[in-house]
Structure formats: C-alpha cells, structure tokens
Design a protein around this motif. Structure first.
Motif, mmCIF file in Angstrom:
data_model
loop_
_atom_site.group_PDB
_atom_site.id
_atom_site.type_symbol
_atom_site.label_atom_id
_atom_site.label_comp_id
_atom_site.label_asym_id
_atom_site.label_seq_id
_atom_site.Cartn_x
_atom_site.Cartn_y
_atom_site.Cartn_z
ATOM 1 N N SER A 28 -11.641 5.895 -14.507
ATOM 2 C CA SER A 28 -11.380 4.903 -15.420
ATOM 3 C C SER A 28 -9.986 4.944 -15.999
ATOM 4 O O SER A 28 -9.406 6.038 -16.096
ATOM 5 C CB SER A 28 -12.368 5.088 -16.684
ATOM 6 N N ASP A 29 -9.638 3.951 -16.662
ATOM 7 C CA ASP A 29 -8.377 3.863 -17.251
ATOM 8 C C ASP A 29 -8.359 2.548 -18.111
ATOM 9 O O ASP A 29 -9.043 1.820 -18.146
ATOM 10 C CB ASP A 29 -7.097 3.528 -16.319
ATOM 11 N N ASP A 59 -5.909 0.875 -19.250
ATOM 12 C CA ASP A 59 -5.019 -0.061 -18.746
ATOM 13 C C ASP A 59 -5.521 -1.047 -17.438
ATOM 14 O O ASP A 59 -5.614 -0.417 -16.400
ATOM 15 C CB ASP A 59 -3.525 0.548 -18.309
ATOM 16 N N PRO A 60 -5.601 -2.350 -17.685
ATOM 17 C CA PRO A 60 -6.254 -3.286 -16.546
ATOM 18 C C PRO A 60 -5.325 -3.055 -15.515
ATOM 19 O O PRO A 60 -5.805 -3.433 -14.299
ATOM 20 C CB PRO A 60 -6.465 -4.548 -17.445
ATOM 21 N N VAL A 116 -5.740 -0.106 -13.506
ATOM 22 C CA VAL A 116 -7.267 -0.360 -12.887
ATOM 23 C C VAL A 116 -6.953 -0.967 -11.458
ATOM 24 O O VAL A 116 -7.485 -0.810 -10.527
ATOM 25 C CB VAL A 116 -8.254 -0.817 -13.634
ATOM 26 N N CYS A 173 -12.442 -0.228 -16.000
ATOM 27 C CA CYS A 173 -11.346 -0.226 -17.372
ATOM 28 C C CYS A 173 -12.340 -0.007 -18.495
ATOM 29 O O CYS A 173 -13.315 -0.534 -18.583
ATOM 30 C CB CYS A 173 -10.983 -1.772 -17.228
ATOM 31 N N SER A 217 -11.883 2.445 -22.484
ATOM 32 C CA SER A 217 -11.431 3.252 -23.455
ATOM 33 C C SER A 217 -11.830 4.375 -23.511
ATOM 34 O O SER A 217 -13.381 4.582 -23.963
ATOM 35 C CB SER A 217 -11.171 2.564 -24.749
ATOM 36 N N HIS A 251 -17.895 3.432 -21.876
ATOM 37 C CA HIS A 251 -18.279 2.245 -20.804
ATOM 38 C C HIS A 251 -19.593 2.682 -20.279
ATOM 39 O O HIS A 251 -20.010 3.796 -20.026
ATOM 40 C CB HIS A 251 -17.186 2.533 -19.519
ATOM 41 N N TYR A 269 0.089 4.261 -22.226
ATOM 42 C CA TYR A 269 -0.500 4.781 -21.383
ATOM 43 C C TYR A 269 -0.168 6.162 -21.095
ATOM 44 O O TYR A 269 0.723 6.601 -21.400
ATOM 45 C CB TYR A 269 -0.556 4.063 -19.879
#
Length: 322
Positions: free
Chosen positions: A184-185, A187-188, A191, A212, A214, A218, A319
């Motif tokens: 996961s990240d 920042d899209p 991703v 994606c 935070s 998720h 990031y």
C-alpha cells in the motif's frame, strides 16, 4: 514535450540531506509536476565529489532555482548545468545517474541495464515514486529481508506499508513466492508506478495486491490480517502514529521491519513500539539511517478492546518511502 535536467555539484552531506528536506519540510511547491531527483557519487570514496540531478517536465524558472537554493541551504555555484532533451530521450536520460545495485542476493537495475546471473533481479526505473534501492533506508530493508530468508524464516502473509515503487514487496515475493503479499501507499502516483513495475518484474496481480491507503486504513489490509511480516519504510512521524494500528494487524510473534527514520529518531521509535508490546530484535545502521526489526509479543490476560483508526496525518504529497 521538452524535458530538462539540472545538474548541481555537491558534497555527500548535501546529496543525502536534500531528500530529507524534501520529505520533512515539503518545500518543493513550484510545480504541479514534481521533479525526479537523483543523487550520485562522482568519484568513488570521495565525499566532496557528488552530483544532484534534477529532471523536470517543464522549463526551469527563477522560482525553481530559488527552491533549489532553499533545499541546498546555500547559493548555487557557477558549475550548475542545465540540459534540454526532446521527449524520446526522457526515459533514458532520467536513468543515467542510477547505477545497478547489488544488495545481498538482489541485483537492482533499470530497463536500460543488464540483468545479473545467479542473482535475484529486480527492475526498477526512476520515476515519481520513492524506493529505487539507492537510498540507505531501502537498501537496509532489502538486506534485512535477505538476512531473514537466509536465517530460515518463512512468511505466508506479508504487508508492505508505504511501498513506493513496490521494490520491497517484489523482493519479498522473490524470497517467499508462496506468500500472500499486499502493498500500500498513500500516493496514488506511486501505486500506479508500482503496478507497472510489477509487470516489468513478471509479477501478476494474484501474487501482490497493490492498493492506495493511508497507513493501515483500508478494508483489504484489515481483511488479510494478521500478517506474519510487515515492512514499513516511511517517515518517523507516521511510524509513531501507526504503532498501535500495526500492532493490531501483526500476528503474535510476527516480524516487523521499520525504516525511514534517522539515528536521532531511533530512541523515540524504540520506546513507542515497546509500549505497543513489540520486542526489539535488532538495529542495523546504514550511515545515519537505521533499519529496526521487532517481534510482536503476545499479550496475556484481559485487555480492553480498542478501535484503532489506522490512519496517519501524513499529508498527500509528503511521501516517505525511500
């Protein structure tokens, strides 16, 4: 579209600190298209002979040079070089400053470089995502993964929080190909970059789920828990915020690899995770960037159930995967 490369001679300290200032101070606000920044050694073992290369999708402006001065903390000398390239040269030129890396059994290269025999090859190109392996934090995590596998550790369910380019998730897949992995990240853009990099490394969607998110907030991350290995190579602030949430999704006696922090932040991280019933296993120093491994202790007796939000206050654009 034309592209530009700005090359600035510097010393090693300036090269290593420029990314820290970008992440912590979030000073680079001159453009909607963030630049790609590559730091490299010009003369081996000479701390005074380094270079900062900045790749841009737009012509440099006066405000941009002012931002560079702020990042460096000093005026730019007359040796600065600015080059212009046409569109078809962009991908190749953006990777000139990135040498191949050999970290443990891993050989990290970009699309223009050769694979290595008898190595675990990972292809990562320069782009708008962190984690090419050239920063000490990512290198430290790669070494930690390599060492865990050599020690005979087996993992079946792995989460890479703050995946950036996806490099650490890809490395985990190569070491434990039967493991379920989610990356996961926040920042899209990262991703999307990681999804494309997965294809470059012959990794399909069934092997690694890239999302994606935070922090740990998720549904896919929560549904797959608990994990027997979690990797989080982000910033010290989010690592501290996420400590309770990471504890909740880590299996009893599970392994946790943390990076992205400085030596000066190490004590705060250790204290924070000790309060979350994490046992410190090892600290490995790579310059002033430590890689920390914890193991989750099982809590016995009654414990009041608490809801953990799992989100971080880390802002979009700030990031922290290196």
């Amino acid at each position: 579209m034309d592209h530009y490369k700005i090359s600035i001679p510097c010393n090693r300290q300036e090269a290593e600190s420029i990314n820290v200032r970008l992440e912590v101070d979030n000073q680079w606000t001159h453009s909607d298209n963030p630049p790609t920044i590559v730091t490299r050694e010009i003369v081996e073992f000479d701390d005074q002979q380094w270079m900062i290369d900045i790749y841009l999708n737009e012509e440099p402006t006066t405000s941009l040079y002012q931002d560079i001065i702020a990042l460096l903390g000093r005026p730019i000398d007359t040796n600065i070089m600015t080059q212009k390239f046409v569109d078809e040269d962009w991908v190749t030129m953006s990777q000139i400053g990135l040498d191949t890396l050999n970290i443990g059994r891993f050989h990290i290269h970009n699309a223009t470089q050769e694979r290595a025999a008898n190595k675990v090859n990972l292809q990562i190109s320069a782009g708008q995502a962190f984690g090419t392996g050239h920063h000490h934090t990512t290198a430290g995590c790669l070494s930690a993964l390599d060492n865990l596998q050599r020690e005979g550790k087996r993992f079946r369910n792995i989460a890479d929080i703050g995946t950036g380019t996806g490099l650490l998730a890809f490395a985990s897949h190569k070491l434990w190909p039967r493991a379920k992995i989610i990356a996961s990240d926040i920042d899209p853009i990262a991703v999307q970059f990681a999804k494309e990099a997965a294809i470059d490394n012959d990794i399909n969607n069934n092997s690694i789920n890239i999302i994606c998110a935070s922090g740990t907030d998720h549904v896919a991350l929560q549904r797959r828990a608990p994990y027997d290995l979690i990797i989080a190579n982000i910033l010290a602030g989010p690592l501290i915020e996420l400590a309770p949430a990471i504890y909740e999704i880590l299996d009893n006696h599970g392994t946790l690899i943390l990076a992205g922090l400085l030596d000066t932040q190490l004590d705060a991280i250790i204290e924070c995770y000790a309060q979350s019933s994490m046992q410190l296993i090892s600290v490995t120093h790579n310059e002033n960037w430590p890689t920390v491994i914890f193991r989750k202790r099982k809590k016995y007796g009654y414990r009041r159930t608490k809801r953990v939000r799992g989100r971080t206050s880390q802002a979009i654009g700030d990031y922290g995967e290196w």
